[in-house]
Design an enzyme around this catalytic site. Structure first.
Site, PDB file in Angstrom:
ATOM      1  N   ASP A  49      53.259   3.425  -6.280  1.00 46.92           N
ATOM      2  CA  ASP A  49      52.273   2.451  -5.800  1.00 46.92           C
ATOM      3  C   ASP A  49      50.893   3.073  -5.686  1.00 46.92           C
ATOM      4  O   ASP A  49      49.876   2.442  -5.964  1.00 46.92           O
ATOM      5  CB  ASP A  49      52.688   1.883  -4.439  1.00 46.92           C
ATOM      6  CG  ASP A  49      53.871   0.944  -4.577  1.00 46.92           C
ATOM      7  OD1 ASP A  49      54.481   0.622  -3.555  1.00 46.92           O
ATOM      8  OD2 ASP A  49      54.178   0.546  -5.717  1.00 46.92           O
ATOM      9  N   GLU A 128      67.889  10.642  17.167  1.00 47.75           N
ATOM     10  CA  GLU A 128      68.684  11.082  16.027  1.00 47.75           C
ATOM     11  C   GLU A 128      67.755  11.421  14.872  1.00 47.75           C
ATOM     12  O   GLU A 128      66.616  10.940  14.829  1.00 47.75           O
ATOM     13  CB  GLU A 128      69.645   9.952  15.601  1.00 47.75           C
ATOM     14  CG  GLU A 128      68.933   8.733  15.064  1.00 47.75           C
ATOM     15  CD  GLU A 128      69.796   7.461  15.074  1.00 47.75           C
ATOM     16  OE1 GLU A 128      69.984   6.880  16.164  1.00 47.75           O
ATOM     17  OE2 GLU A 128      70.260   7.079  13.992  1.00 47.75           O
ATOM     18  N   LYS A 130      65.812  11.331  11.384  1.00 50.10           N
ATOM     19  CA  LYS A 130      65.430  10.262  10.452  1.00 50.10           C
ATOM     20  C   LYS A 130      65.692  10.785   9.036  1.00 50.10           C
ATOM     21  O   LYS A 130      64.995  11.687   8.561  1.00 50.10           O
ATOM     22  CB  LYS A 130      63.952   9.895  10.633  1.00 50.10           C
ATOM     23  CG  LYS A 130      63.521   8.748   9.729  1.00 50.10           C
ATOM     24  CD  LYS A 130      62.139   8.245  10.123  1.00 50.10           C
ATOM     25  CE  LYS A 130      61.765   6.979   9.370  1.00 50.10           C
ATOM     26  NZ  LYS A 130      61.769   7.106   7.929  1.00 50.10           N
ATOM     27  N   ASP A 132      65.807  11.155   5.124  1.00 45.76           N
ATOM     28  CA  ASP A 132      64.899  10.781   4.046  1.00 45.76           C
ATOM     29  C   ASP A 132      65.710  10.421   2.804  1.00 45.76           C
ATOM     30  O   ASP A 132      65.818  11.200   1.868  1.00 45.76           O
ATOM     31  CB  ASP A 132      63.937  11.941   3.761  1.00 45.76           C
ATOM     32  CG  ASP A 132      62.735  11.477   2.968  1.00 45.76           C
ATOM     33  OD1 ASP A 132      62.598  10.252   2.760  1.00 45.76           O
ATOM     34  OD2 ASP A 132      61.938  12.329   2.547  1.00 45.76           O
ATOM     35  N   TYR A 240      73.901   4.133  10.849  1.00 43.20           N
ATOM     36  CA  TYR A 240      73.125   4.250  12.088  1.00 43.20           C
ATOM     37  C   TYR A 240      72.658   2.906  12.658  1.00 43.20           C
ATOM     38  O   TYR A 240      71.983   2.853  13.671  1.00 43.20           O
ATOM     39  CB  TYR A 240      71.927   5.182  11.899  1.00 43.20           C
ATOM     40  CG  TYR A 240      71.028   4.817  10.719  1.00 43.20           C
ATOM     41  CD1 TYR A 240      70.358   3.598  10.667  1.00 43.20           C
ATOM     42  CD2 TYR A 240      70.846   5.708   9.665  1.00 43.20           C
ATOM     43  CE1 TYR A 240      69.547   3.275   9.606  1.00 43.20           C
ATOM     44  CE2 TYR A 240      70.030   5.383   8.582  1.00 43.20           C
ATOM     45  CZ  TYR A 240      69.388   4.164   8.559  1.00 43.20           C
ATOM     46  OH  TYR A 240      68.581   3.823   7.505  1.00 43.20           O
ATOM     47  N   LYS A 304      65.803   5.082  19.843  1.00 47.04           N
ATOM     48  CA  LYS A 304      66.199   3.677  20.006  1.00 47.04           C
ATOM     49  C   LYS A 304      66.604   3.423  21.456  1.00 47.04           C
ATOM     50  O   LYS A 304      67.318   4.253  22.037  1.00 47.04           O
ATOM     51  CB  LYS A 304      67.407   3.354  19.100  1.00 47.04           C
ATOM     52  CG  LYS A 304      67.151   3.570  17.623  1.00 47.04           C
ATOM     53  CD  LYS A 304      68.416   3.442  16.788  1.00 47.04           C
ATOM     54  CE  LYS A 304      68.117   3.846  15.335  1.00 47.04           C
ATOM     55  NZ  LYS A 304      69.321   4.045  14.531  1.00 47.04           N
ATOM     56  N   LYS A 328      57.437  10.905  13.427  1.00 44.69           N
ATOM     57  CA  LYS A 328      57.376  11.613  12.154  1.00 44.69           C
ATOM     58  C   LYS A 328      56.966  13.071  12.348  1.00 44.69           C
ATOM     59  O   LYS A 328      56.245  13.405  13.282  1.00 44.69           O
ATOM     60  CB  LYS A 328      56.362  10.933  11.220  1.00 44.69           C
ATOM     61  CG  LYS A 328      56.641   9.458  10.948  1.00 44.69           C
ATOM     62  CD  LYS A 328      57.922   9.218  10.206  1.00 44.69           C
ATOM     63  CE  LYS A 328      57.756   9.284   8.702  1.00 44.69           C
ATOM     64  NZ  LYS A 328      57.051   8.179   8.088  1.00 44.69           N
ATOM     65  N   CYS A 422      23.133  -2.258   0.360  1.00 44.21           N
ATOM     66  CA  CYS A 422      24.394  -2.492  -0.345  1.00 44.21           C
ATOM     67  C   CYS A 422      24.264  -1.927  -1.758  1.00 44.21           C
ATOM     68  O   CYS A 422      23.315  -2.277  -2.461  1.00 44.21           O
ATOM     69  CB  CYS A 422      24.673  -3.990  -0.391  1.00 44.21           C
ATOM     70  SG  CYS A 422      26.048  -4.407  -1.469  1.00 44.21           S
ATOM     71  N   CYS A 425      24.416  -5.242  -4.274  1.00 46.71           N
ATOM     72  CA  CYS A 425      23.381  -6.279  -4.381  1.00 46.71           C
ATOM     73  C   CYS A 425      22.033  -5.825  -3.823  1.00 46.71           C
ATOM     74  O   CYS A 425      21.056  -6.551  -3.931  1.00 46.71           O
ATOM     75  CB  CYS A 425      23.845  -7.567  -3.702  1.00 46.71           C
ATOM     76  SG  CYS A 425      23.867  -7.466  -1.910  1.00 46.71           S
ATOM     77  N   CYS A 446      27.175  -5.081   4.338  1.00 39.24           N
ATOM     78  CA  CYS A 446      26.166  -5.752   3.527  1.00 39.24           C
ATOM     79  C   CYS A 446      25.933  -7.108   4.184  1.00 39.24           C
ATOM     80  O   CYS A 446      26.880  -7.817   4.521  1.00 39.24           O
ATOM     81  CB  CYS A 446      26.696  -5.916   2.106  1.00 39.24           C
ATOM     82  SG  CYS A 446      25.804  -7.140   1.151  1.00 39.24           S
ATOM     83  N   CYS A 452      26.272 -11.841  -1.958  1.00 44.94           N
ATOM     84  CA  CYS A 452      26.532 -10.532  -2.564  1.00 44.94           C
ATOM     85  C   CYS A 452      27.677 -10.697  -3.563  1.00 44.94           C
ATOM     86  O   CYS A 452      28.776 -11.107  -3.192  1.00 44.94           O
ATOM     87  CB  CYS A 452      26.914  -9.513  -1.504  1.00 44.94           C
ATOM     88  SG  CYS A 452      27.539  -7.957  -2.190  1.00 44.94           S
TER      89      CYS A 452
END
Ligand code: IVH
Length: 707
Positions: A49, A128, A130, A132, A240, A304, A328, A422, A425, A446, A452
Site C-alpha cells: 500500500d 499476552e 502480540k 506478527d 486468542y 484485554k 507496540k 499557496c 494558486c 491557502c 484554489c
C-alpha cells in the site's frame, strides 16, 4: 499537490521523481504478479500500500506521469478469484495502539472511568504477546472444523478452509466437554523462526525467491492455491479470541482461553493476568527482553479486560474494542539525508510539508518520503535541507523524522522558509487563530477555498474516491484533465458531463486518449452512482473533520440527509448556545469540532449552492444499519437527565444508540422518552409539561432488556 519549494529546484526534482516513478511502476508490477498470479507475496500489504500511495502522490504532483503504463490507471485490481468469500458473522476488528507507558496507564484509567470503578475496585487485565502473523477465524460446528476465513476487510474474508485443514496444529475436531454448538475461534497463523529459516533455505536451493520475513512467508503459504503446498509449510497457530458463539465456556477472557486449550487448540503459554498498570508494564518489558528467544515474531503485547461482562459493557469505538489495546514495541529507525521539502496542498487548503529523503530501508521497507507535519515541527526540530536525519517507522504509520543528526555543516545550511503563499494558486496562506484562546493553528492554509485549483481538484478527487462515491474509472488524472479543460468544476458537473458532451462540438470521444468505448464506460460508471448511500455522500462532501467514521456516526444518528440538514441548519441559525447545537454535539462520537465544521459548511451559501445543484442530479439513500437490533427503542428519540446509578451516561447513550435510538440533549415535543435519574431538573419538568413519557433508570433498563 506536491510542488517544489522553489521553481529553481523543480527540473532536478522532477527528473528524480520521474526516475522514482519508473522504479515504482516496475516494483508494483512485480508484486502484482507475485500476489495475483503466483500467490506468493513477498512484501506485507502495508508495504505494498505504501508503494501505491507513493505512486499516487507522485502522479498528483506530476499528472503527466499517469499514463496507461501506470497501475493507478487500471480499474480495481482483481481480487484473487480462486478463493470464495466468507462473511464474518461478527466483524474481525483491529486493536488501537499504545506506544508509551502513559498510554497504558491511560487505557486502564479510561476503562475504570467507563465502568465507574473506584481505585479500590479490582480490575483484571490479561497480557499476552502480540503475534506478527495473520489473523484467521475458524468455525467449529458441533465441535467439527467446518470453515476457515482470513480477516479480509474485517467484514468479509477469503475461504481458506482447505489450506487451514492441512495445518497440523489446528484440530479438525475439538475434544472434551462444554464445546458450544457453534463457535468462531479466532487467532493468529504464523511461522516459527527455525521453520522460516528452513523454508527460505529450501526456496533458495530450489532456485525460488526467499521470503522477506516470517509473516509474509506465512501469508504466502496460506494463500497457496494448491493445499498440498500449504501442507508442506509448517504453519502454526495460537487461539486468542472468538467471534460468533452459541455460548461461552466461562466468564472471563482467561477462562475461555483455558477452555480453548482443553479442547485441543494451541494457546500462548505466556498469557498472564495483571491487576495494575505497573504489572502490565513489567510484563511488557519482560516479553520485550525475551523477544529474540521466543522462537516466533511478535510486534508488541496485547492487554484485554478479563471479565467478559465488562468487555460487553465497554463495547467498541469505531473499529476497535474499548476493552483491549496493543502495546507496540519501539519503532524501527534508520539514518538518511533530507534532499528537499515539498509542500502539498490538500482539499481543505492545508499546506503540508513532506520530506523527500535519500531512499533508505527502515524495518524492511524502503522509505523515500516522511511526513513533517507542519511548519512548527520543522522549526522545533530545526530541520534543514541537506541534513542527515533519523527516520522512524512504527507499524503501518507514515514514516516520521525523529531528529537531525548534528554535523558541522548543519549551522551553515539555510533554515527552511515555510511559504506564506499557496504554492499552487499563489493566494495568501495563513494560520487561523482560535477564537477562544487566540492561539495560532499549527496548520497554514491557502485562503482561496474552492477558487484554489488544488483545493477544488482535491475535493473532486475525494468525492469520487473509493470510500466516498466511488466512481469507477474517474481517477485523479481524469479529474485533473476535466478540471483543467473546464468540463468539471463542481461535483454536480460530473453528472451533467454526458449530456453536455452529447451537445459539445468537441466531444470526448474525439479527443486523443478517449475511445468511444471508454467514454461510454465512464458515463455508465457515473450513472451507476446516481444513488449514493448517506454515509458515503457525507464523507464525499469533504467537510473538515468529517472522516469516514464520523460520517457514519452522523448517518446513523440522522438516517437521512434531510434530517441531518435540518439539524445542521437549525444549529447554524441558533449558534453555539442553542439546543440544536447541543443535540448534534450529544451524538456518540461527535464533538464540538465536528459541529463547528458542520456549521461552517452549511452556513456558507456557496457550499449550499453546490450541494443543491448536486442534489438535482443524485439521490442520497437513507442509512441502513448493518447491526440493526430490533428493540422497542429503535427509531425513538430519547433524552437522559439527572444522575444514573447503574451505568454511566456515556454507557447509557452507547447502549441506546446501539439499539437504534437517537439520543438528544434537550426535550422537545419530538422526544419519545425521557429517562430521569436522581436530581433531574428542568428537562424533567419540560417533559412533564409536554406530556413526554418519563422512565426511571430501572424502567429504561427493563425496556431494553438489560434489567
Ligand atoms: S485480540 C478485537 N490478541 O493484532 C480484536 N490480536 O492489531 C481482537 N493479534 O487483527 C484481537 N496477536 O491479527 C489479539 N494476542 C493477540 C494478538 C492479536 C496478534 C493481531 C490480530 C489483530 C491485530 C490487531
Amino acid at each position: 499537490m506536491a510542488k517544489s519549494k522553489t521553481p529553481k529546484s523543480k527540473p532536478a526534482a522532477a527528473d528524480a521523481e520521474l526516475r522514482e516513478w519508473t522504479r515504482l511502476v516496475a516494483e508494483i508490477a512485480h508484486h502484482d504478479t507475485l500476489y495475483y498470479q503466483q500467490d506468493a507475496p513477498e512484501i506485507s500489504d502495508a508495504a505494498y500500500d505504501a508503494l501505491r500511495k507513493r505512486l499516487i502522490e507522485l502522479e498528483r504532483a506530476h499528472p503527466e506521469f499517469a499514463t496507461s503504463a501506470s497501475p493507478t490507471q487500471r480499474v480495481g485490481a482483481a481480487p484473487i478469484a480462486a478463493f470464495g468469500k466468507i462473511r464474518h458473522d461478527v466483524a474481525m476488528l483491529s486493536l488501537s495502539n499504545a506506544f508509551a507507558d502513559e498510554d497504558v496507564v491511560e487505557f486502564a484509567e479510561r476503562v475504570r472511568r467507563f465502568l465507574m470503578l473506584s481505585q479500590t475496585d479490582e480490575l483484571e487485565i490479561t497480557a499476552e504477546p502480540k503475534i506478527d502473523g495473520l489473523s484467521i477465524s475458524l468455525r467449529f460446528e458441533g465441535g467439527v472444523l467446518t470453515q476457515a476465513a482470513t480477516r479480509g476487510d474485517g467484514a468479509e474474508g477469503e475461504n481458506v478452509t482447505a489450506n487451514v485443514k492441512t495445518i497440523a496444529e489446528i484440530p479438525h475436531r475439538l475434544k472434551g466437554g462444554g464445546v458450544p454448538e457453534i463457535i468462531d475461534v479466532r487467532g493468529e497463523i504464523y511461522l516459527g523462526h527455525k521453520d522460516f529459516a528452513a523454508l527460505n533455505a529450501a526456496q533458495e536451493s530450489a532456485g525460488e525467491k526467499a521470503f522477506a520475513n516470517p509473516r509474509n512467508a506465512a501469508a504466502g503459504s496460506l494463500r497457496q492455491l494448491d493445499p498440498a503446498i500449504t501442507a508442506k509449510r509448517p504453519l502454526r497457530f495460537f487461539a486468542y479470541a472468538w467471534g460468533a458463539a452459541s455460548n461461552l465456556p466461562g466468564e472471563t477472557q482467561a477462562d475461555v482461553v483455558a477452555a480453548f486449550a482443553d479442547w485441543g487448540l494451541p494457546v500462548n503459554p505466556d498469557m498472564t493476568i495483571c491487576t495494575t498498570p505497573g504489572a502490565l508494564l513489567t510484563y511488557y518489558r519482560a516479553i520485550d527482553a525475551r523477544r529474540a528467544t521466543l522462537g516466533y515474531d511478535i510486534d508488541g503485547v496485547v492487554y484485554k479486560v478479563n471479565r467478559l461482562d465488562y468487555q460487553q459493557r465497554l463495547g467498541f469505538v469505531s473499529r476497535s474494542p474499548r476493552w483491549a489495546i496493543a502495546h507496540k514495541f519501539a519503532a524501527e529507525q534508520a539514518t538518511t539525508i533530507l534532499r528537499a521539502i515539498d509542500i502539498q496542498v490538500g482539499r481543505t487548503g492545508a499546506l503540508t510539508p513532506v520530506a523527500k529523503l535519500e531512499p533508505v530501508t527502515v524495518g524492511g521497507v524502503v522509505v523515500s518520503n516522511a511526513t513533517l507535519h507542519n511548519e512548527d515541527e520543522i522549526k522545533r526540530k530545526d530541520i534543514r535541507v541537506g541534513d542527515t536525519v533519523v527516520v522512524q517507522r512504527a507499524g503501518d504509520v507514515i514514516p516520521q523524522i525523529v531528529r537531525v543528526v548534528e554535523d558541522d555543516e548543519h549551522a551553515k545550511r539555510d533554515a527552511f522558509q515555510f511559504p506564506h503563499e499557496c504554492p499552487v494558486c499563489g493566494s495568501h496562506a495563513v494560520r487561523d487563530s482560535d477564537e477562544d484562546t487566540g492561539e495560532g493553528d499549527v496548520v497554514r492554509r491557502c485562503t482561496a477555498g474552492l477558487i484554489c485549483p488544488a483545493q477544488a481538484k482535491e475535493r473532486l478527487k475525494h468525492f469520487v474516491s473509493r470510500n466516498a462515491v466511488d466512481i469507477d474509472g474517474l481517477g485523479a488524472e481524469k479529474i485533473e484533465f476535466f478540471f483543467d479543460t473546464n468540463r468539471i468544476k463542481t461535483p454536480a458537473d460530473i453528472y451533467t458531463l454526458a449530456d453536455r458532451d452529447a451537445r459539445s462540438t468537441e466531444p470526448l470521444s474525439d479527443l486523443k486518449g478517449f475511445g468511444q468505448k471508454s467514454v461510454e464506460k465512464l458515463f455508465a460508471a457515473i450513472d451507476a452512482r446516481r444513488k449514493i448511500p448517506l454515509e458515503r455522500f457525507l464523507f464525499g462532501l469533504g467537510i473538515r473533520h468529517i472522516g469516514e467514521t464520523t460520517a457514519k456516526d452522523l448517518a446513523k444518528a440522522y438516517g437521512s440527509l434531510a434530517a441531518l440538514r435540518a439539524a445542521a441548519s437549525a444549529a447554524v441559525a441558533g449558534g453555539r448556545d442553542s439546543d440544536a447545537y447541543r443535540d448534534i454535539d450529544n451524538i456518540e462520537g461527535i464533538g464540538e469540532t465536528v459541529v463547528d465544521a458542520l456549521i461552517d459548511f452549511f452556513g456558507e451559501p456557496h457550499n449550499v449552492e453546490i450541494l443543491d445543484a448536486l442534489l438535482k442530479e443524485v439521490e442520497v439513500t437513507p442509512f441502513v444499519r448493518a447491526d440493526a437490533v430490533e428493540s422497542p427503542v429503535t427509531g425513538k428519540t430519547v433524552v437522559f437527565t439527572g444522575t444514573l446509578m447503574r451505568v454511566t451516561r456515556n454507557e447509557a447513550k452507547a447502549q441506546a444508540e446501539r439499539l437504534g435510538a437517537k439520543v438528544a440533549g434537550s426535550v422537545s415535543a419530538k422526544t419519545d422518552y425521557v429517562i430521569a435519574g436522581s436530581d433531574a431538573g428542568s428537562k424533567l419538568n419540560k417533559a412533564q409539561a409536554l406530556g413526554v413519557t418519563v422512565l426511571t433508570e430501572d424502567e429504561w433498563l427493563a425496556m431494553i432488556g438489560q434489567a
